[in-house]
Design a protein around this motif. Sequence first.
Motif, PDB file in Angstrom:
ATOM      1  N   ARG A 420       0.834  -1.216   0.000  1.00 11.09           N
ATOM      2  CA  ARG A 420       0.000   0.000   0.000  1.00 11.09           C
ATOM      3  C   ARG A 420       0.869   1.267   0.000  1.00 11.09           C
ATOM      4  NH1 ARG A 420      -3.187  -3.625   2.961  1.00 11.09           N
ATOM      5  NH2 ARG A 420      -5.307  -3.819   2.118  1.00 11.09           N
ATOM      6  N   GLU A 421       1.985   1.199   0.718  1.00 17.31           N
ATOM      7  CA  GLU A 421       2.883   2.355   0.729  1.00 17.31           C
ATOM      8  C   GLU A 421       3.564   2.550  -0.627  1.00 17.31           C
ATOM      9  OE1 GLU A 421       4.415   2.790   5.323  1.00 17.31           O
ATOM     10  OE2 GLU A 421       5.130   1.063   4.148  1.00 17.31           O
ATOM     11  N   ILE A 463       6.077  -5.410  -9.816  1.00 14.13           N
ATOM     12  CA  ILE A 463       7.350  -5.450  -9.107  1.00 14.13           C
ATOM     13  C   ILE A 463       8.117  -6.689  -9.540  1.00 14.13           C
ATOM     14  CG2 ILE A 463       8.496  -5.476  -6.866  1.00 14.13           C
ATOM     15  CD1 ILE A 463       6.868  -2.938  -7.324  1.00 14.13           C
ATOM     16  N   ASN A 464       9.211  -6.455 -10.259  1.00 13.72           N
ATOM     17  CA  ASN A 464      10.053  -7.567 -10.729  1.00 13.72           C
ATOM     18  C   ASN A 464       9.229  -8.667 -11.399  1.00 13.72           C
ATOM     19  OD1 ASN A 464      12.585  -6.488  -9.860  1.00 13.72           O
ATOM     20  ND2 ASN A 464      12.013  -7.016  -7.756  1.00 13.72           N
ATOM     21  N   LEU A 468       1.865  -5.812  -8.126  1.00 16.75           N
ATOM     22  CA  LEU A 468       2.013  -5.318  -6.756  1.00 16.75           C
ATOM     23  C   LEU A 468       0.958  -5.949  -5.846  1.00 16.75           C
ATOM     24  CD1 LEU A 468       3.321  -3.155  -4.792  1.00 16.75           C
ATOM     25  CD2 LEU A 468       1.413  -1.669  -5.461  1.00 16.75           C
ATOM     26  N   SER A 469       1.405  -6.440  -4.693  1.00 14.34           N
ATOM     27  CA  SER A 469       0.487  -6.975  -3.695  1.00 14.34           C
ATOM     28  C   SER A 469       0.312  -5.959  -2.578  1.00 14.34           C
ATOM     29  CB  SER A 469       1.032  -8.282  -3.108  1.00 14.34           C
ATOM     30  OG  SER A 469       0.286  -8.662  -1.960  1.00 14.34           O
ATOM     31  N   PRO A 470      -0.915  -5.482  -2.318  1.00 18.35           N
ATOM     32  CA  PRO A 470      -1.113  -4.516  -1.231  1.00 18.35           C
ATOM     33  C   PRO A 470      -0.631  -5.035   0.122  1.00 18.35           C
ATOM     34  CG  PRO A 470      -3.067  -4.667  -2.599  1.00 18.35           C
ATOM     35  CD  PRO A 470      -2.157  -5.781  -3.036  1.00 18.35           C
ATOM     36  N   GLU A 471      -0.665  -6.356   0.295  1.00 19.57           N
ATOM     37  CA  GLU A 471      -0.267  -6.950   1.567  1.00 19.57           C
ATOM     38  C   GLU A 471       1.213  -7.318   1.600  1.00 19.57           C
ATOM     39  OE1 GLU A 471      -2.550  -6.783   3.770  1.00 19.57           O
ATOM     40  OE2 GLU A 471      -4.048  -6.217   2.256  1.00 19.57           O
ATOM     41  N   GLY A 472       1.903  -7.114   0.483  1.00 19.51           N
ATOM     42  CA  GLY A 472       3.303  -7.503   0.410  1.00 19.51           C
ATOM     43  C   GLY A 472       4.231  -6.520   1.103  1.00 19.51           C
ATOM     44  N   THR A 473       5.482  -6.918   1.237  1.00 13.76           N
ATOM     45  CA  THR A 473       6.531  -6.067   1.801  1.00 13.76           C
ATOM     46  C   THR A 473       7.689  -6.027   0.813  1.00 13.76           C
ATOM     47  OG1 THR A 473       5.930  -6.677   4.068  1.00 13.76           O
ATOM     48  CG2 THR A 473       8.117  -5.711   3.724  1.00 13.76           C
TER      49      THR A 473
END
Length: 535
Positions: A420-421, A463-464, A468-473
């Motif tokens: 999300r960030e 991402i790579n 993008l996963s909102p819950e990812g880091t």
Amino acid sequence: MLTALLMSSLGACVPTPVDGGGADLEGQPVRLTFLHTSDVHSRLYEYEFTPSFTDTELGLQEGLGPYGGLAEMAYILKRERAKAGRVLHLDSGDCFQGAVVFNQFSGEAEFRTMSAAGLDAAVVANHEFDAGAANLATQGATWARFDLLAANYDFADSELPYANELEDLVLPTGMYELDGLRVGVIGMGNISSLNSIYDQSNSMGIRVIEPGQAIPDEAVMLRAEGADLIVVLSHLGLDEDIENAKLYKDIDIILGGHNHIALDPPLVVVNEETGKRIPIVHSGAFAKFVGRLDVVVQDGEVLSTDYQLFPIDGTVPEDPEVAEILLEYKEQLDYDLKLDQVIGYAETELTRYGTTGGDSMLGNLTAEAMRFYPGVETEIALTNTLGIRSDIPAGDITLDTLYNSMPFDNTVTTMFLSGREVQELLDYATERSTERGCESQIQVAGIKFTMNCEAAVAEDIVINGTPLSPEGTYELATNNYIAHGGSGFEVLERNTTQIDTGISIRDVVKQSISAARTLPQKGICEEDGRIATVY
């Protein structure tokens, strides 16, 4: 606050103290010349680049390099001063930061050479604070033989140790008497960039005064002191200069900077209250031009104006006085850094802006170098486009060329962001880019996305190779300037996982260039569409 200017040895009518007397000019048309420079950005030495279409239209022709240089600028300034009668040389700020001479000497060389060129006054702009407010106080007090002006910076309430020095050194206005003609000059520094400084938690104790208060208040005081003409010496940018010309009736002329543009002829704006036509002059950046504005004034009214823009190319001689000063610094730079060492080769010009408004050759090179550097090695990287200040010309890439392209002493900062960030970060960058003609204000690695400038949001983020996963880091490498909130990147500023590696981004890019040897190569230093634009 009024000031009497130090006397110049140059052979023309020079400013005298405000109580110095002068001819009775009532009812007489009087000619006055303004010599104008801006945004020198430490380009004290000649340099090579390919003039843009706009540069060429303004008289800077391809094939006549090297371009710029303070000794060459000083030659034109002294030549034009000698031709004039009543004359003022005013500079619209940002003479600091942009080449290695600033990194090594912190503004000493800039203030010395601008003084030797005969500068009468300069506005204090945002990059004058790049080595800190205390440094500005030291360099100004030691080397500046001209007035430093800024009516919208107030240091009086600060308890910081250099505040009193700056309050005495940086004056809101200057009054200059030229053989009976009194010219009041109001300095207006850049506010938005100071806000960025606050965002970095690096408050310098400056209280910012809005133009709507500063300009009318100072103009009233200058008129009361007998000013025949009111000039705003501005680093606010063209849009704000236009707005101020419309709104504030006491302004007669605006000499501006910050956007790195040259206007020939000057823009003329009609004041909404008086109907007065106010010329707005911008004379370029990076020591590429000198502007000369001739005005005819009668009883405080500007009757006519004439403007010339002088290009600074390889045909312009050096001023011996300034050249001698510059030689001192060049010898020290060569000894300390060996700036002529070749670190790579560019088969074509390496550009800092993309052809579509998205990713660029140098942007991709920088971001990829950051994320893959040993000891950094993050999933993604992001840096601000404006951290890359110039293209790299075709041919040998020297250390000096790299410093000109990447003058800031920024370091790599790493942190972890949630998905999300990442979305918020790219949305902010897109919004910021939308306000600037959909020209991407960031460069990235490990990220591919669409910058939708119609909706001002980032879309289709990958991402790579994975959406993008909102819950990812995700671990990010960025530069310490925007990590601390510079340019409004609040999503980075509030992150508590930051680690400043202390690794110089310029050194990271240097190693990448040296490893590649020749650029561009497939997948290295080329546009690949990782930032697509929709507008």
